[in-house]
Design an enzyme around this catalytic site. Sequence first.
Site, mmCIF file in Angstrom:
data_model
loop_
_atom_site.group_PDB
_atom_site.id
_atom_site.type_symbol
_atom_site.label_atom_id
_atom_site.label_comp_id
_atom_site.label_asym_id
_atom_site.label_seq_id
_atom_site.Cartn_x
_atom_site.Cartn_y
_atom_site.Cartn_z
ATOM 1 N N PRO A 26 40.302 36.086 48.477
ATOM 2 C CG PRO A 26 39.265 37.177 50.281
ATOM 3 C CD PRO A 26 40.223 37.397 49.142
ATOM 4 N NE ARG A 31 33.642 38.090 39.195
ATOM 5 C CZ ARG A 31 32.826 38.994 38.668
ATOM 6 N NH1 ARG A 31 31.655 38.606 38.203
ATOM 7 N NH2 ARG A 31 33.176 40.264 38.588
ATOM 8 C CD GLN A 59 37.627 37.968 53.603
ATOM 9 O OE1 GLN A 59 36.887 37.064 53.232
ATOM 10 N NE2 GLN A 59 37.745 39.112 52.950
ATOM 11 C CB CYS A 118 30.442 39.329 52.078
ATOM 12 S SG CYS A 118 29.355 38.019 51.531
ATOM 13 C CG ASN A 150 39.020 42.572 44.137
ATOM 14 O OD1 ASN A 150 37.928 42.541 44.697
ATOM 15 N ND2 ASN A 150 39.441 41.600 43.358
ATOM 16 N N GLY A 151 38.775 43.780 41.257
ATOM 17 C CA GLY A 151 37.624 43.895 40.364
ATOM 18 C C GLY A 151 38.076 43.902 38.924
ATOM 19 C CB SER A 199 32.939 31.986 49.910
ATOM 20 O OG SER A 199 32.303 31.157 50.788
HETATM 21 C C1 LIG Z 1 32.371 32.618 44.218
HETATM 22 C C2 LIG Z 1 32.881 33.855 44.915
HETATM 23 C C3 LIG Z 1 33.216 33.797 46.260
HETATM 24 C C4 LIG Z 1 33.708 34.930 46.914
HETATM 25 N N1 LIG Z 1 34.080 34.840 48.222
HETATM 26 C C5 LIG Z 1 34.637 35.906 48.847
HETATM 27 C C6 LIG Z 1 35.120 35.812 50.191
HETATM 28 O O1 LIG Z 1 35.055 34.766 50.849
HETATM 29 N N2 LIG Z 1 35.672 36.924 50.730
HETATM 30 C C7 LIG Z 1 35.786 38.112 50.034
HETATM 31 O O2 LIG Z 1 36.294 39.095 50.565
HETATM 32 N N3 LIG Z 1 35.340 38.209 48.772
HETATM 33 C C8 LIG Z 1 34.795 37.143 48.174
HETATM 34 N N4 LIG Z 1 34.393 37.248 46.863
HETATM 35 C C9 LIG Z 1 34.649 38.505 46.125
HETATM 36 C C10 LIG Z 1 35.993 38.453 45.385
HETATM 37 O O3 LIG Z 1 37.057 38.252 46.279
HETATM 38 C C11 LIG Z 1 36.247 39.738 44.578
HETATM 39 O O4 LIG Z 1 36.243 40.820 45.467
HETATM 40 C C12 LIG Z 1 35.184 39.969 43.505
HETATM 41 O O5 LIG Z 1 34.856 38.775 42.834
HETATM 42 C C13 LIG Z 1 35.638 41.041 42.504
HETATM 43 O O6 LIG Z 1 36.727 40.653 41.732
HETATM 44 P P1 LIG Z 1 36.549 40.087 40.214
HETATM 45 O O7 LIG Z 1 35.738 41.103 39.453
HETATM 46 O O8 LIG Z 1 37.962 39.958 39.707
HETATM 47 O O9 LIG Z 1 35.856 38.794 40.338
HETATM 48 C C14 LIG Z 1 33.844 36.156 46.208
HETATM 49 C C15 LIG Z 1 33.480 36.205 44.854
HETATM 50 C C16 LIG Z 1 33.002 35.080 44.202
HETATM 51 C C17 LIG Z 1 32.634 35.167 42.753
#
Ligand SMILES: Cc1cc2nc3c(=O)[nH]c(=O)nc-3n(C[C@H](O)[C@H](O)[C@H](O)COP(=O)(O)O)c2cc1C
Length: 347
Positions: free
Chosen positions: A23, A232, A77, A107, A207-208, A25
């Site tokens: 997810p 991302r 979610q 979040c 995740n991450g 946002s």
């Molecule tokens: C712009 C943006 C919006 C996000 N919105 C949500 C969200 O609505 N719900 C959620 O659980 N995580 C949200 N996240 C977190 C991501 O789902 C993810 O857990 C986090 O970016 C880590 O993964 P990455 O290192 O691959 O980016 C958001 C992250 C970003 C950058």
Amino acid sequence: MTETKAPLKIGSLTLHSRVLQSPLSGVTDLVFRRLVRRYAPDSMMYTEMVNARELHHLRQMAYVMDVDPQERPISIQLFDCRPDFMGEAAQKAVAQGAQTVDINMGCPVNKITRKGGGSSLLRQPEVAQTLVQAVAKAVDVPVTVKTRLGWDDNEINILDFAQRMEDAGAQMLTLHGRTRAQGYNGSARWEWIKQVKDKLSIPVIANGDITSVEAAVQCLEMTGADGVMCARGTLGYPFLVGEIDYFLKTGQKLPPPTVRDRLECAKDHLRGLWEYKGQKGIFQSRKHMAWYCKGFPGASALRQKLSRLESVEEGCDLLDQAIITATESPPSTSSLREGCSMIIGCI
Ligand SMILES: Cc1cc2nc3c(=O)[nH]c(=O)nc-3n(C[C@H](O)[C@H](O)[C@H](O)COP(=O)(O)O)c2cc1C
């Protein structure tokens, strides 16, 4: 290592992919999900997070809960800290077509943690447990949780917290390997994901920093997780989930998309946002267009023009011109990948 070709079972639901689209946002609306699904038809997608409290006071359904009737597999979610609001919102989510209901416990945004939602639940494990129980009681579909390692380095409590979520009835846990204090900075600490995976019986999704096929494979090897969730790395690159899924199923790497492929995809994204949201969609498209325009000759000038975009026609014209130029001078694939890393660095 995880048996990556086997289906992933989330309670009563069987998924035929171990790669999930997170997810996001402001990003993972119906238009974006459609693009990701084009390359990853078996993967679970998530809506943007939905405010359960706000939903309680709304007369109509929140537009972030829009789901295409044929969209499968799909999860909605939710976030809040009140069990009654969450139970009610979960029922609405299922009526919208959600096959699982995910609870956001990760979040980091102050506006949300101040009201007891998102990652602040890591500091209130009993409340978090009550939420899972309330949602599981309210709906028949599996309830899942997405969370982080803890509030900060002094309060990493994920081992105990994750066990509590499982005991409360969560059917899957997605773990973002950062603390709340880390936000989106520093590296995700996959070693914690391994510890959680070793402890729980339910599926654990890592995740991450899952930004490439190589990262996904390394993470699965290191953690033994049941799957990976991309976030991302998919901004301006809706190909990623499909690329990883294809590799896990076949052991083969798909050829990377050309600049033309990426710009055609950007055009579809722009048109989709215009059709779905009208002028608001054009404004929202500006950030997406900037994410697509990285790592090829002329990308920076194009990005600047697209960041002021006023209409779908203007955007399509700019992209068409860029497609012609790109077809005449194809870049190396490494510069495309560098483009993706630049996006991650920018957020
Ligand atoms: C712009 C943006 C919006 C996000 N919105 C949500 C969200 O609505 N719900 C959620 O659980 N995580 C949200 N996240 C977190 C991501 O789902 C993810 O857990 C986090 O970016 C880590 O993964 P990455 O290192 O691959 O980016 C958001 C992250 C970003 C950058």
